[in-house]
Design a protein around this motif. Structure first.
Motif, mmCIF file in Angstrom:
data_model
loop_
_atom_site.group_PDB
_atom_site.id
_atom_site.type_symbol
_atom_site.label_atom_id
_atom_site.label_comp_id
_atom_site.label_asym_id
_atom_site.label_seq_id
_atom_site.Cartn_x
_atom_site.Cartn_y
_atom_site.Cartn_z
ATOM 1 N N MET A 15 -5.376 -36.574 -3.630
ATOM 2 C CA MET A 15 -3.942 -36.435 -3.353
ATOM 3 C C MET A 15 -3.458 -37.464 -2.339
ATOM 4 O O MET A 15 -2.275 -37.721 -2.215
ATOM 5 C CB MET A 15 -3.643 -35.029 -2.845
ATOM 6 N N GLU A 17 -4.627 -40.503 -2.452
ATOM 7 C CA GLU A 17 -5.010 -41.756 -3.118
ATOM 8 C C GLU A 17 -6.211 -42.385 -2.408
ATOM 9 O O GLU A 17 -6.237 -43.584 -2.171
ATOM 10 C CB GLU A 17 -3.812 -42.711 -3.160
ATOM 11 N N ASP A 19 -7.083 -42.454 0.570
ATOM 12 C CA ASP A 19 -6.814 -43.083 1.857
ATOM 13 C C ASP A 19 -7.341 -42.146 2.959
ATOM 14 O O ASP A 19 -6.653 -41.221 3.408
ATOM 15 C CB ASP A 19 -5.293 -43.303 1.988
ATOM 16 N N PHE A 22 -5.247 -41.747 6.285
ATOM 17 C CA PHE A 22 -4.025 -40.958 6.099
ATOM 18 C C PHE A 22 -4.388 -39.470 5.988
ATOM 19 O O PHE A 22 -3.729 -38.611 6.567
ATOM 20 C CB PHE A 22 -3.294 -41.450 4.839
ATOM 21 N N GLU A 25 -5.161 -38.195 9.443
ATOM 22 C CA GLU A 25 -3.926 -38.106 10.223
ATOM 23 C C GLU A 25 -3.169 -36.820 9.859
ATOM 24 O O GLU A 25 -2.710 -36.081 10.734
ATOM 25 C CB GLU A 25 -3.075 -39.338 9.882
ATOM 26 N N LEU A 26 -3.083 -36.551 8.562
ATOM 27 C CA LEU A 26 -2.345 -35.372 8.120
ATOM 28 C C LEU A 26 -3.103 -34.083 8.425
ATOM 29 O O LEU A 26 -2.492 -33.053 8.734
ATOM 30 C CB LEU A 26 -2.025 -35.466 6.622
ATOM 31 N N ASN A 66 -0.849 -29.286 0.736
ATOM 32 C CA ASN A 66 -1.024 -30.740 0.835
ATOM 33 C C ASN A 66 -2.490 -31.147 0.748
ATOM 34 O O ASN A 66 -2.799 -32.326 0.591
ATOM 35 C CB ASN A 66 -0.435 -31.248 2.153
ATOM 36 N N PHE A 67 -3.387 -30.162 0.864
ATOM 37 C CA PHE A 67 -4.827 -30.472 0.796
ATOM 38 C C PHE A 67 -5.444 -29.908 -0.484
ATOM 39 O O PHE A 67 -6.622 -29.568 -0.531
ATOM 40 C CB PHE A 67 -5.524 -29.917 2.052
ATOM 41 N N THR B 11 3.752 -30.743 8.265
ATOM 42 C CA THR B 11 2.700 -31.460 7.530
ATOM 43 C C THR B 11 3.278 -32.120 6.271
ATOM 44 O O THR B 11 3.020 -33.295 5.996
ATOM 45 C CB THR B 11 1.564 -30.489 7.139
ATOM 46 N N HIS B 14 5.585 -35.006 7.264
ATOM 47 C CA HIS B 14 4.789 -36.144 7.719
ATOM 48 C C HIS B 14 4.211 -36.897 6.510
ATOM 49 O O HIS B 14 4.216 -38.126 6.449
ATOM 50 C CB HIS B 14 3.674 -35.617 8.626
ATOM 51 N N ARG B 15 3.721 -36.126 5.522
ATOM 52 C CA ARG B 15 3.135 -36.754 4.326
ATOM 53 C C ARG B 15 4.196 -37.561 3.565
ATOM 54 O O ARG B 15 3.960 -38.708 3.172
ATOM 55 C CB ARG B 15 2.538 -35.670 3.415
ATOM 56 N N PRO B 105 2.498 -29.265 -4.316
ATOM 57 C CA PRO B 105 2.417 -30.567 -3.644
ATOM 58 C C PRO B 105 2.571 -31.695 -4.668
ATOM 59 O O PRO B 105 2.031 -31.615 -5.757
ATOM 60 C CB PRO B 105 1.016 -30.551 -3.047
ATOM 61 N N GLU B 107 2.467 -35.228 -6.739
ATOM 62 C CA GLU B 107 1.519 -36.290 -7.097
ATOM 63 C C GLU B 107 2.208 -37.592 -6.712
ATOM 64 O O GLU B 107 3.334 -37.833 -7.158
ATOM 65 C CB GLU B 107 1.273 -36.305 -8.606
ATOM 66 N N PRO B 108 1.572 -38.450 -5.905
ATOM 67 C CA PRO B 108 2.251 -39.678 -5.463
ATOM 68 C C PRO B 108 2.821 -40.513 -6.614
ATOM 69 O O PRO B 108 3.971 -40.956 -6.547
ATOM 70 C CB PRO B 108 1.157 -40.433 -4.714
#
Lengths: 114, 200
Positions: A15, A17, A19, A22, A25-26, A66-67, B11, B14-15, B105, B107-108
């Motif tokens: 998620m 990519e 990195d 990053f 950090e998150l 987010n994880f 969070t 921030h993302r 969440p 997907e980029p």
């Protein structure tokens, strides 16, 4: 209950990519903010405020998501639903599970950072 | 290019900020819907907004509704970013005025693609708006010259909208794309120029 996913590192990294920096950090942002979020949830559960339970659990669910898919998002969703449906008699029990799930997630993230 | 984001969870915010900045966007960050609504009314507000659905103070969906009540040629493109799943919620979000909808969440790759779609729509909107303005301007000229012009029977001056009598050349020059090159016709040559020459 022990087969719940605390943190799927591969999915989580995907998620971000792949990195690493990053991700770390998150993860730090989440770890620091989780304390505040859990105290808001505790306050909502203690005061039997269904709307506050729904909103605070929803927020934590989004943060943990987010994880990747993990136990915290699932349990937070359960608590959110209890708040939405005003089933406050079950909230205390789910809250206790959530405390443990968040603790495990935070530990897994800390482990990854180190 | 500027993008406004509104997200109450630190969070997730921030993302989003980090990802969008990495892609080269300038991010205007808000932590609730009310703040987003206020920032979107600034003169140079971002034209694209990514709004979380459930937020304190004002929900993202309410920001959408308010934005759609504004009568404008350049509406803000809104992407709702939320954990609310299900067809009913998607329909509800779009009917409230969102242009697009992404489940958290995100997907980029998907988010980036949808932002690009948003910018394509905004560019088309801007081109259309400019074309309409050009056409309206052209129509204004045509209308002016198509209407009844009050002209003096003797000196041929034209009375303009400010009730002022203008030379016919001046009036037509101002109200059309035509210009004049001055000359003398044979009749006027015989009537005006020839007698003057004969006097010399």
């Amino acid at each position: 209950m022990e087969d719940k996913i605390v943190l799927d590192k591969d999915e989580a990294l995907n998620m971000f990519e792949d990195d690493d920096e990053f991700f770390k950090e998150l993860a730090e942002t989440f770890i620091n903010d989780a304390i505040e979020q859990m105290s808001v949830i505790a306050e909502a559960v203690n005061s039997l405020n269904s709307k506050a339970i729904q909103e605070s659990a929803h927020k934590l669910k989004g943060a943990a998501a987010n994880f990747g898919k993990n136990a915290t998002t699932d349990t937070a969703f359960k608590l959110e639903t209890l708040g939405k449906e005003n089933r406050l008699d079950e909230a205390e029990e789910v809250y206790k599970i959530l405390v443990k799930d968040v603790e495990r997630l935070v530990n897994a993230l800390k482990e990854f950072i180190e | 290019m500027k993008i406004l984001i509104a997200e109450d969870d630190l969070t997730s915010r921030h993302r989003l900020e980090t990802v969008l900045t990495k892609w080269g966007y300038e991010v205007v960050s808000c932590s609730n819907g009310k703040q987003a609504w206020e920032r979107l009314q600034d003169t140079h507000a971002p034209q694209l907004a990514i709004l979380d659905w459930i937020m304190p103070e004002m929900e993202g969906i309410e920001v959408c509704r308010r934005l759609r009540e504004i009568d404008t040629q350049n509406p803000i493109y809104v992407i709702l970013l939320t954990t609310q799943k299900g067809k009913e919620n998607i329909v509800c979000g779009l009917e409230a005025g969102a242009d697009d909808y992404i489940i958290k969440p995100f997907e980029p790759d998907e988010l980036q693609a949808r932002i690009r779609v948003g910018y394509r729509v905004l560019q088309l909107q801007e081109k259309l708006d400019n074309r309409i303005k050009d056409l309206q301007e052209s129509l204004q000229h045509i209308k002016t010259l198509q209407g009844i012009l009050p002209i003096c029977s003797y000196c041929k001056k034209i009375r303009n909208d400010q009730n002022y009598w203008e030379e016919v050349e001046e009036y037509i020059f101002k109200h059309s794309n035509a210009d004049f090159s001055h000359s003398i016709c044979p009749d006027c040559y015989d009537k005006h120029v020839k007698p003057e020459l004969e006097k010399l």
